[in-house]
Write a protein that holds these residues in place. Structure first.
Motif, mmCIF file in Angstrom:
data_model
loop_
_atom_site.group_PDB
_atom_site.id
_atom_site.type_symbol
_atom_site.label_atom_id
_atom_site.label_comp_id
_atom_site.label_asym_id
_atom_site.label_seq_id
_atom_site.Cartn_x
_atom_site.Cartn_y
_atom_site.Cartn_z
ATOM 1 N N ARG A 104 0.858 -1.183 0.000
ATOM 2 C CA ARG A 104 0.000 0.000 0.000
ATOM 3 C C ARG A 104 0.901 1.242 0.000
ATOM 4 N N TYR A 105 0.636 2.142 -0.916
ATOM 5 C CA TYR A 105 1.417 3.378 -1.048
ATOM 6 C C TYR A 105 0.460 4.564 -0.906
ATOM 7 N N GLU A 106 0.710 5.409 0.082
ATOM 8 C CA GLU A 106 -0.166 6.559 0.349
ATOM 9 C C GLU A 106 0.645 7.853 0.296
ATOM 10 N N PHE A 107 0.183 8.786 -0.511
ATOM 11 C CA PHE A 107 0.774 10.117 -0.529
ATOM 12 C C PHE A 107 0.183 10.920 0.629
ATOM 13 N N THR A 108 1.055 11.410 1.509
ATOM 14 C CA THR A 108 0.600 12.139 2.695
ATOM 15 C C THR A 108 1.366 13.442 2.834
ATOM 16 N N LYS A 109 0.856 14.315 3.722
ATOM 17 C CA LYS A 109 1.566 15.549 4.025
ATOM 18 C C LYS A 109 2.805 15.211 4.850
ATOM 19 N N GLY A 110 3.910 15.876 4.544
ATOM 20 C CA GLY A 110 5.168 15.604 5.230
ATOM 21 C C GLY A 110 5.521 16.684 6.229
ATOM 22 N N ASP A 111 6.754 17.202 6.132
ATOM 23 C CA ASP A 111 7.195 18.252 7.039
ATOM 24 C C ASP A 111 7.644 19.459 6.232
ATOM 25 N N ALA A 112 8.229 20.445 6.897
ATOM 26 C CA ALA A 112 8.616 21.679 6.213
ATOM 27 C C ALA A 112 9.678 21.428 5.143
ATOM 28 N N LYS A 113 10.613 20.529 5.425
ATOM 29 C CA LYS A 113 11.683 20.261 4.468
ATOM 30 C C LYS A 113 11.178 19.445 3.285
ATOM 31 N N ASN A 114 10.340 18.467 3.580
ATOM 32 C CA ASN A 114 9.781 17.605 2.536
ATOM 33 C C ASN A 114 8.264 17.570 2.710
ATOM 34 N N PRO A 115 7.557 18.487 2.048
ATOM 35 C CA PRO A 115 6.111 18.650 2.294
ATOM 36 C C PRO A 115 5.260 17.446 1.915
ATOM 37 N N VAL A 116 5.773 16.576 1.045
ATOM 38 C CA VAL A 116 4.987 15.410 0.621
ATOM 39 C C VAL A 116 5.814 14.151 0.844
ATOM 40 N N TRP A 117 5.203 13.202 1.535
ATOM 41 C CA TRP A 117 5.826 11.897 1.752
ATOM 42 C C TRP A 117 5.012 10.831 1.033
ATOM 43 N N VAL A 118 5.650 9.692 0.830
ATOM 44 C CA VAL A 118 4.944 8.498 0.350
ATOM 45 C C VAL A 118 5.103 7.432 1.421
ATOM 46 N N LYS A 119 4.015 7.168 2.157
ATOM 47 C CA LYS A 119 4.035 6.131 3.187
ATOM 48 C C LYS A 119 3.814 4.778 2.514
ATOM 49 N N GLN A 120 4.611 3.800 2.930
ATOM 50 C CA GLN A 120 4.561 2.483 2.306
ATOM 51 C C GLN A 120 4.304 1.414 3.376
ATOM 52 N N TYR A 121 3.385 0.501 3.064
ATOM 53 C CA TYR A 121 3.039 -0.577 3.983
ATOM 54 C C TYR A 121 3.126 -1.905 3.211
ATOM 55 N N PHE A 122 3.877 -2.841 3.759
ATOM 56 C CA PHE A 122 4.057 -4.131 3.109
ATOM 57 C C PHE A 122 3.721 -5.253 4.094
ATOM 58 N N SER A 123 3.008 -6.238 3.609
ATOM 59 C CA SER A 123 2.730 -7.436 4.402
ATOM 60 C C SER A 123 2.975 -8.641 3.500
ATOM 61 N N THR A 124 3.955 -9.492 3.892
ATOM 62 C CA THR A 124 4.358 -10.620 3.057
ATOM 63 C C THR A 124 4.232 -11.914 3.858
ATOM 64 N N THR A 125 3.468 -12.852 3.319
ATOM 65 C CA THR A 125 3.268 -14.143 3.972
ATOM 66 C C THR A 125 3.992 -15.222 3.169
ATOM 67 N N TYR A 126 4.939 -15.895 3.818
ATOM 68 C CA TYR A 126 5.717 -16.971 3.197
ATOM 69 C C TYR A 126 5.182 -18.324 3.678
ATOM 70 N N ARG A 127 5.176 -19.302 2.778
ATOM 71 C CA ARG A 127 4.745 -20.643 3.153
ATOM 72 C C ARG A 127 5.844 -21.651 2.827
ATOM 73 N N CYS A 128 6.007 -22.603 3.730
ATOM 74 C CA CYS A 128 6.993 -23.671 3.578
ATOM 75 C C CYS A 128 6.286 -24.886 2.989
ATOM 76 N N ASN A 129 6.657 -25.321 1.783
ATOM 77 C CA ASN A 129 5.944 -26.399 1.098
ATOM 78 C C ASN A 129 6.437 -27.790 1.446
ATOM 79 N N GLU A 130 7.735 -27.958 1.724
ATOM 80 C CA GLU A 130 8.294 -29.300 1.855
ATOM 81 C C GLU A 130 8.984 -29.551 3.189
#
Length: 627
Positions: free
Chosen positions: A39-65
């Protein structure tokens, strides 16, 4: 130039903080990704960098053998940060998780601000799953350029969501979607006043890194993101709405370089010496920078885009492509020549400047205008001559500085005739040996390739390294009396001549002699493994290889049989070989032409058959018999 950021394929690179034995990504059939959400969200940042891109990752690994342990890693740099990492093994959160952080050693880079955060993730037993949740922030949307769908492991399901508030204007291009089976939806969230883009992909093979493959931007489905502008309480912030905005940003960095023309002009005048013509001055300065400034790759924050001052590169005698291009430009300008900096994407990148993002280019060169003709100078190509161009930049779109404006042009295409490798040998039979003389003539990238190989041998003397290269480490192929021309002055061609003694090259049985006249057997190992190869193959450069061997027929002997000729002429390459009797001599001629460097998977079968025929021809022996 800086490497592309936010490309998930980077995870296939070796993770230097973790045990090498555990690095099975891309080939490990035991581990799969059952689900990944981004998930990538453009949000308000701070004075130096007024726009941030917040990133959220969720990864599920499965063991087959069977149970296993895999490395989990994420990359960040001066313009991004890791905010939080959580791991869950078989549904239970891993307590006391302490990911390792460190500078990431990217192969071939002298220094980089790239950092890696990672740890080893357990998968307890067959059928169990482990999950990693990660939060990151990109501090400037300029650096958020691409999102790839493929992963290191086989991927069952992936969902990518972009949340774009209406105050943020950007363009999303869908790349390589043709056969990926990606579903897409777009909805408007009235509460957040944002457009929400959602992409879903199912059952994707692991990304595979192969030698001589096209760059990832040609191969894998991905989103190319270009941030145009943001409406903030402080006013509009313009990023890259068009190529003019991209150029303005690059040009603003160039104006901050702080070049000192004094020492640069002194050096340029000394290098140019008594040369009167403009082209001779350009040739002299270009060759000096190639020979005396060592190329290093350097990526560090904004310095990944801003060239180092020319006087610093001159003093330290090293620089990256930007520093070398800037020094070359400043030297030529100090001599009264019209030289410009140029931004360019090598053939590794699938894009051009129709999409103005930082992913478009990865290299910088110099251009000089002489009598209305543009010459492009790439000083990182150490041994290539003026008006010769490496395959990696031929035909590529180039962004040329022009004060407050810019010029878009293209580097000229070159045919295989630019890159010639010719070898002529004149031999006679002495006992079981072949003796005589040989002469090589090389131009273009053939010269570049040979000298790069020679210098990589790291011998104390160039002649010794040249000897090792020319003999191909064959202890039976003796060379002496090497003479070269063009080795030091970077002329239009390099010539090498020497005496040859090829021991035990003649086999005698009764009244007959069997002689192998093809010593080098070029392309002998060029077959492609079609069972394991996944991607198209790019050959290094277009070229023409010519080999001619003349053998004096010993007194009392005649030719009993000649090997059959070979003639292969395909649209992208040609292989030719033939024997001919001329008086008391046998002449063997072989020609290999690479007309187009990209071999498609559909062409592998024909290529392998033609390579087999070439190899067979090269292994044929000439038969002489008593009269």
């Amino acid at each position: 130039m800086r490497i592309a950021r936010n490309c998930l394929y980077l995870n296939v690179l070796l993770f230097s903080l973790l045990p090498v034995a555990s690095l099975r990504a891309g080939t490990d059939k035991n581990i799969v990704i059952s689900e990944r959400k981004e998930r990538y969200e453009f949000t308000k940042g701070d004075a130096k960098n007024p726009v941030w891109v917040k990133q959220y990752f969720s990864t599920t690994y499965r063991c087959n053998e069977f149970r296993g342990t895999i490395p989990y890693s994420t990359f960040y740099d001066d313009y991004s940060r890791v905010d939080d990492v959580k791991a869950y093994v078989s549904g239970n959160r891993v307590k006391g998780l302490r990911p390792q952080h460190g500078y990431y050693s990217i192969e071939g880079f002298f220094y980089s601000d790239a950092r890696v955060c990672g740890f080893m993730l357990d998968l307890e037993k067959k059928g169990r799953e482990s999950r990693v949740d990660l939060e990151k922030t990109v501090l400037d949307p300029r650096y958020f350029t691409s999102v790839y769908f493929n992963e290191d492991y086989f991927l069952h399901r992936k969902e990518i969501t972009l949340v774009v508030p209406r105050w943020m204007q950007l363009e999303i291009r869908e790349m390589n979607f043709n056969t990926a089976g990606i579903s897409k939806s777009k909805v408007f969230d009235e509460k957040a006043n944002a457009d929400i883009y959602t992409y879903t992909i199912l059952d994707q093979p692991a990304a595979k890194k192969e030698l001589s493959a096209p760059g990832p931007s040609y191969l894998y489905p991905h989103l190319l993101v270009c941030s145009h502008f943001a409406e903030t309480p402080a006013g509009r912030i313009t990023y890259f709405g068009n190529v003019k905005d991209l150029y303005n940003w690059y040009h603003s960095l160039v104006k901050e370089i702080g070049n000192d023309p004094g020492p640069v002009k002194t050096a340029a005048l000394q290098i140019a010496g008594e040369k009167n013509s403009e082209i001779d001055k350009v040739r002299a300065v270009y060759a000096w920078v190639q020979e005396n400034i060592r190329y290093i790759a350097f990526e560090d924050g904004i310095a990944g885009f801003r060239p180092a001052p020319a006087q610093d590169v001159l003093q330290k005698k090293y620089g990256d492509c930007k520093g070398m291009a800037n020094l070359l430009k400043e030297m030529l300008v100090s001599l009264g020549l019209d030289a410009r900096l140029c931004w360019i994407g090598t053939r590794h990148i699938a894009y051009d400047y129709s999409m103005p993002t930082l992913s478009v280019d990865n290299h910088m060169i110099c251009a000089v205008n002489l009598q209305g003709r543009q010459y492009y100078l790439d000083a990182t190509e150490t041994y290539i001559g003026l008006d010769e161009y490496a395959e990696r930049i031929q035909g590529r779109q180039v962004l040329i500085e022009n004060g407050g404006e810019y010029i878009l042009s293209r580097v000229p295409e070159r045919t295989y005739e630019q890159n010639r490798q010719q070898e002529r040998r004149s031999l006679r039979i002495e006992g079981n040996d072949l003796t005589g003389t040989a002469r090589h003539r090389l131009t273009g990238e053939c010269t570049e390739y040979l000298l790069t190989q020679v210098h990589s041998i790291k011998k104390e003397k160039l002649e010794e390294a040249m000897l090792q290269y020319l003999t191909a480490d064959n202890r039976l192929y003796g060379i002496s009396g090497i003479q070269t021309n063009g080795l030091q002055d970077r002329g239009p061609e390099l010539t090498i001549q020497y005496k040859v003694q090829h021991k035990e090259a003649v086999n005698s049985f009764g009244d007959e002699m069997y002689i192998d006249l093809d010593f080098r057997k070029e392309m002998d190992g060029a077959g492609i493994d079609t069972l394991t190869r996944v991607h198209d193959l790019w050959l290094h450069f277009k070229r023409q290889v010519l080999q001619e061997t003349t053998l004096s027929i010993p007194a009392g002997y005649k030719v009993k049989s000649l090997p059959a000729p070979l003639l292969v002429d395909q649209p992208k390459y040609a292989f030719k070989a033939a024997y001919e009797v001329k008086g008391n001599e046998v002449v063997y001629r072989k020609e290999i032409i690479i007309k187009n460097t990209r071999l498609l998977k559909s062409e592998f079968g024909q290529w392998n058959e033609d390579i087999r025929r070439l190899k067979q021809t090269c292994q044929e022996q000439l038969t002489l018999t008593n009269k």
